[in-house]
Write an enzyme that holds these catalytic residues in place. Structure first.
Site, PDB file in Angstrom:
ATOM      1  N   SER A 182      38.747  10.255  26.725  1.00 20.81           N
ATOM      2  CA  SER A 182      39.777  11.155  26.228  1.00 20.81           C
ATOM      3  C   SER A 182      41.129  10.436  26.212  1.00 20.81           C
ATOM      4  O   SER A 182      41.254   9.372  25.637  1.00 20.81           O
ATOM      5  CB  SER A 182      39.800  12.430  27.087  1.00 20.81           C
ATOM      6  OG  SER A 182      40.515  13.463  26.445  1.00 20.81           O
ATOM      7  N   ASP A 324      35.006  14.862  23.046  1.00 21.93           N
ATOM      8  CA  ASP A 324      35.719  14.402  24.247  1.00 21.93           C
ATOM      9  C   ASP A 324      34.811  13.675  25.241  1.00 21.93           C
ATOM     10  O   ASP A 324      33.868  14.239  25.780  1.00 21.93           O
ATOM     11  CB  ASP A 324      36.342  15.628  24.922  1.00 21.93           C
ATOM     12  CG  ASP A 324      37.347  15.261  25.992  1.00 21.93           C
ATOM     13  OD1 ASP A 324      37.181  14.214  26.633  1.00 21.93           O
ATOM     14  OD2 ASP A 324      38.294  16.037  26.182  1.00 21.93           O
TER      15      ASP A 324
END
Length: 490
Positions: A182, A324
């Site tokens: 991320s 993510d």
């Protein structure tokens, strides 16, 4: 005198808090150890935390061999084993008493090993053959292992990682192997696509001037307000600012940093991936970062891109979409161990989903930290069992089933390593996770990363001292081996 000492210590602690750089901080920390009496503790071998007698014996043996230039004796002694935790000398508890460093015996022992390795690698050591030397150094490096830096997911708090990287780089302690998920993926990719000279100027708040021309969406307006939004175009502009448009292979050839980006599958029955120059050399780093930053529910899943043999941009696994990286593999320790022989992990942890619940497992136990670990361990087990029970009931509802699976994955991960760097704060305004930060906030997060790294610097320095020396020697020997092979061919 007794009244003066607390005032002096308080003044030094203020100096440490306000230090502009590591040199200022370490100077104040050293003075603090002198006044507090911890300098005497450092100069005394004894501690129940490690086997100081064994380390002292090995130190004196190495000194004798080094002193009389006994290369064969050094080789035999070092072949008995070079371990980062010899006699327990790598225990975090040894770094929690003094403000700067630890027992002088540990530093002296590591320095003597460093000198012994340097002596054996020298051309002056002619009574040991080249083949014997390279065999020894390769075995020693393999057994000793390597360190990696893992940067967690963090939203806009990921700029905390910039301060951590800056502090490590300025002290020449930035590991070659770096992973990110991320927001951590963006910082790892920035390191992996810029040379060391460029990084000296890159991680400064004044150099981060990211603009995008876009109208705010309803979601971004609600989360961040009209004054600062983190919409798709802004995030893309940020990725373009931080990450050069290179493949993983090109990035590695440019910088020598082995960067690794975690991504999670958007579909069920797929597994997470760790993208790097070994597993996916042709994938474009920017596309990997976009995928790793695609927060479920806020951003659409991302298709990866790569360069084909002619250098054209093409789809990579076009039937798959990714989200993510922190959902499935915030800290991919096992995969890094398998790919690079890493056995020591430095973690910069600023993941807002779990930060509030974490305490450093390597720190000294207190009643509060023990209670916290017990409570959250109990909560984790409850969530784990709840997921197992609800799985069959959620099958008719694919989206709910996927969401529950993602939550279960987040709950069951390990979020700490051997050396853990946390921000001083644990709670935050969740709206700021989707907000464009102003200059003051950027400066705060970068400085927070630096300040929180400084107390760990000497522990990291000791932990990586020998592995860095072995890597340096093997780099030189690989070049020499290539020259010898070329001479034979000619």
């Amino acid at each position: 005198m007794l009244k003066r000492k607390p005032r002096q210590l308080a003044a030094l602690e203020k100096r440490m808090l306000l230090a502009a750089n590591y040199d200022e901080w370490s100077g104040a920390a050293r003075d603090h150890d002198v006044i507090s009496g911890n300098e005497r503790w450092k100069q005394t071998d004894h501690s129940p935390l490690y086997d100081h007698e064994e380390i002292r014996l090995r130190l004196e043996r190495l000194r004798q061999l080094n002193g009389r230039g006994d290369h064969q004796g050094l080789l035999f002694t070092l072949n008995q084993g070079i371990h980062g935790n010899m006699g327990g000398m790598g225990k975090p508890g040894l770094y929690q008493r003094a403000r700067f460093g630890t027992k002088a015996l540990i530093g002296d022992y590591l320095e003597e090993i460093w000198q012994a390795l340097d002596r054996l690698a020298s051309p002056a050591c002619s009574d040991i053959s080249f083949d014997e030397k390279i065999d020894f150094f390769q075995r020693a490096s393999h057994c000793y292992g390597h360190s990696a830096l893992m940067l967690s997911g963090a939203g806009t708090l990921g700029l905390f990682h910039m301060g951590v990287v800056k502090a490590l780089a300025e002290n020449e302690l930035l590991p070659r192997v770096i992973s990110g998920s991320s927001a951590g993926a963006m910082i790892a990719a920035a390191v992996g696509t810029h040379t060391d000279d460029e990084l000296k100027h890159f991680f400064r708040a004044e150099n981060i001037d990211i603009k995008s021309e876009s109208k705010p969406s309803l979601l971004s307006w609600f989360l961040a307000g009209k004054d600062g939004r983190m919409d798709g175009p802004y995030i893309e502009a940020m990725h373009n600012h931080f990450v050069r448009d290179l493949t993983f292979q090109e990035a590695y050839q440019l910088t020598g940093h082995a960067i690794n980006i975690s991504i999670s599958p958007a579909e069920e029955h797929q597994t997470s991936r760790l993208l790097n120059a070994i597993t996916s050399p042709n994938v474009l780093v920017r596309s990997a970062v976009r995928a790793s930053c695609a927060v479920p529910g806020a951003m659409p899943p991302v298709m990866l891109e790569a360069k084909d043999a002619s250098g054209e941009r093409v789809a990579y696994l076009p039937s798959r979409r990714w989200i993510d990286g922190s959902v499935a593999a915030d800290l991919p320790a096992k995969r890094l161990s398998r790919l690079y022989g890493v056995n020591h992990f430095i973690v910069s942890q600023a993941n807002p989903l779990v930060l509030w619940s974490l305490s450093d497992p390597k720190s000294e136990d207190t009643l509060m930290t023990s209670a916290k670990r017990f409570y959250f361990g109990l909560a984790r087990e409850s969530l784990r069992h709840s997921y197992k029970l609800s799985k069959k009931y959620l099958k008719p509802f694919p989206k709910l089933h996927t969401m529950a699976s993602q939550v279960n994955s987040i709950v069951n991960q390990q979020y700490t390593g051997d050396i853990n760097i946390f921000p001083s704060f644990r709670f935050f305004d969740p709206r700021k996770l989707a907000k464009q930060l102003n200059q003051k906030e950027l400066e705060f997060l970068i400085r927070e990363g630096e300040v929180c790294t400084w107390p760990k610097i000497e522990m990291i320095r000791n932990c990586v001292k020998i592995s860095k020396k072995l890597e340096e020697i093997l780099g030189l020997y690989d070049g020499e081996a290539n020259r010898r092979n070329q001479a034979v061919l000619n």
